[in-house]
Design a protein around this motif. Structure first.
Motif, PDB file in Angstrom:
ATOM      1  N   ARG A 174       1.162  -1.369   0.306  1.00  0.00           N
ATOM      2  CA  ARG A 174       0.377   0.063  -0.257  1.00  0.00           C
ATOM      3  C   ARG A 174       1.059   1.395   0.450  1.00  0.00           C
ATOM      4  O   ARG A 174       1.908   1.314   0.388  1.00  0.00           O
ATOM      5  CB  ARG A 174      -0.807   0.595   0.939  1.00  0.00           C
ATOM      6  N   ILE A 218      -7.364   2.683  -3.751  1.00  0.00           N
ATOM      7  CA  ILE A 218      -8.226   2.943  -2.383  1.00  0.00           C
ATOM      8  C   ILE A 218      -9.052   3.245  -2.375  1.00  0.00           C
ATOM      9  O   ILE A 218     -10.298   3.578  -2.470  1.00  0.00           O
ATOM     10  CB  ILE A 218      -7.843   2.506  -1.716  1.00  0.00           C
ATOM     11  N   HIS A 302      -9.534   7.245   4.433  1.00  0.00           N
ATOM     12  CA  HIS A 302      -9.765   5.733   3.803  1.00  0.00           C
ATOM     13  C   HIS A 302     -10.446   4.440   4.768  1.00  0.00           C
ATOM     14  O   HIS A 302     -10.459   4.330   6.008  1.00  0.00           O
ATOM     15  CB  HIS A 302      -8.026   4.551   3.942  1.00  0.00           C
TER      16      HIS A 302
END
Length: 303
Positions: A174, A218, A302
């Motif tokens: 990530r 994402i 997120h």
């Protein structure tokens, strides 16, 4: 799942149905694909057993027989063991998966270095009474946190390294990058080579090595003009994710080497998960490393 046991220096596996009729030679050479030199040594020293007796290498084995291989022969530790706290995500007789802190190096580059993750893992094993030469199967840059796989014995190192090379071991990263990506997912396929003008930097170069990064957005934060992306690599080039995102105009946050702004004190890159087909137990191993605190605030958008 295979039925396996550890008996001193021997790894014992009960021959499963799918190996019925295979020879010892075929299992070591074609199923595990162990190095020829390793197989040769075991054969010359008659170290492989079947049902506690010296193995006939060309006799077909039947389901339920016990194959015993000297995986756990004692080996000298090649790095200094240093007492440091480590976050172990998984450990068995063959491997460890560890969550690397960002500031720590994966392994020493010279003997004088004793504060790397490999030194800490060596101490962990030594204090558990394991006499083995642990090795890292892959590495992460200083400044990158997350999952690293270590092998506890030479056979595990050989097989796991091959599985990684053949892309059977999947690693997920990530990263927080500058800017809003125009597409929700994509593939960056740009060869990477050395930067002649800088000792440590890499760059996209037509004469470089093939490098392929798949990514998925994402979430993104238009206010801060940053995006959280998840990546999988088909190749493991040095600085690959950092170079690739910089090359498409979205450098990693904090990655000053490749044009990122210092919103954090390191590149905002975390090796989030690893998926391993266990070569010796038949299981699928999946490990995730929690996002470290310094990146949490970057990931906050997120949900």
């Amino acid at each position: 799942m295979y039925i396996t046991n550890r008996k001193g220096s021997l790894f014992e596996v009960i021959i499963p149905k799918e190996w019925d009729g295979k020879t010892v030679d075929a299992i070591l050479r074609n199923v595990w694909k162990l190095p020829k030199k390793m197989i040769h040594t075991w054969r010359m020293n008659q170290e492989v057993l079947v049902n506690n007796a010296k193995a006939n290498w060309h006799l077909p084995l039947a389901q339920g027989m016990r194959l015993q291989v000297p995986f756990f022969a004692k080996t000298e530790q090649s790095v200094t063991a240093t007492k440091m706290k480590i976050d172990i995500l998984l450990e068995d007789d063959h491997m460890l998966v560890v969550n690397k802190p960002a500031a720590m190096k994966t392994h020493p580059n010279e003997e004088a270095e004793t504060d790397t993750l490999l030194n800490a893992v060596a101490f962990h094993l030594q204090s558990a009474g394991e006499e083995c030469d642990v090795r890292h199967v892959h590495r992460l840059d200083v400044g990158t946190s997350g999952v690293i796989l270590f092998a506890k014995h030479p056979a595990a190192y050989a097989v796991l390294s091959r599985l990684l090379e053949e892309r059977h071991i999947k690693r997920t990263y990530r990263a927080v990058v500058h800017g809003l990506l125009s597409r929700p997912s994509g593939t960056i396929n740009k060869p990477i080579g050395k930067d002649r003008h800088h000792p440590t930097r890499k760059r996209v170069s037509p004469s470089g090595q093939t490098a392929i990064t798949h990514y998925q957005v994402i979430s993104s934060d238009p206010k801060r003009n940053v995006s959280l992306v998840q990546c999988q690599l088909d190749t493991g080039r040095t600085h690959q994710i950092r170079v690739h995102f910089s090359a498409i105009g979205h450098p990693l946050v904090g990655d000053r080497l490749y044009g990122g702004k210092p919103l954090v004190h390191r590149q905002a890159l975390h090796a989030h998960a690893i998926n391993i087909p266990h070569p010796f137990t038949g299981e699928r191993i999946y490990c995730e490393a929690e996002t470290p605190n310094d990146l949490i605030h970057l990931f906050e958008f997120h949900h």
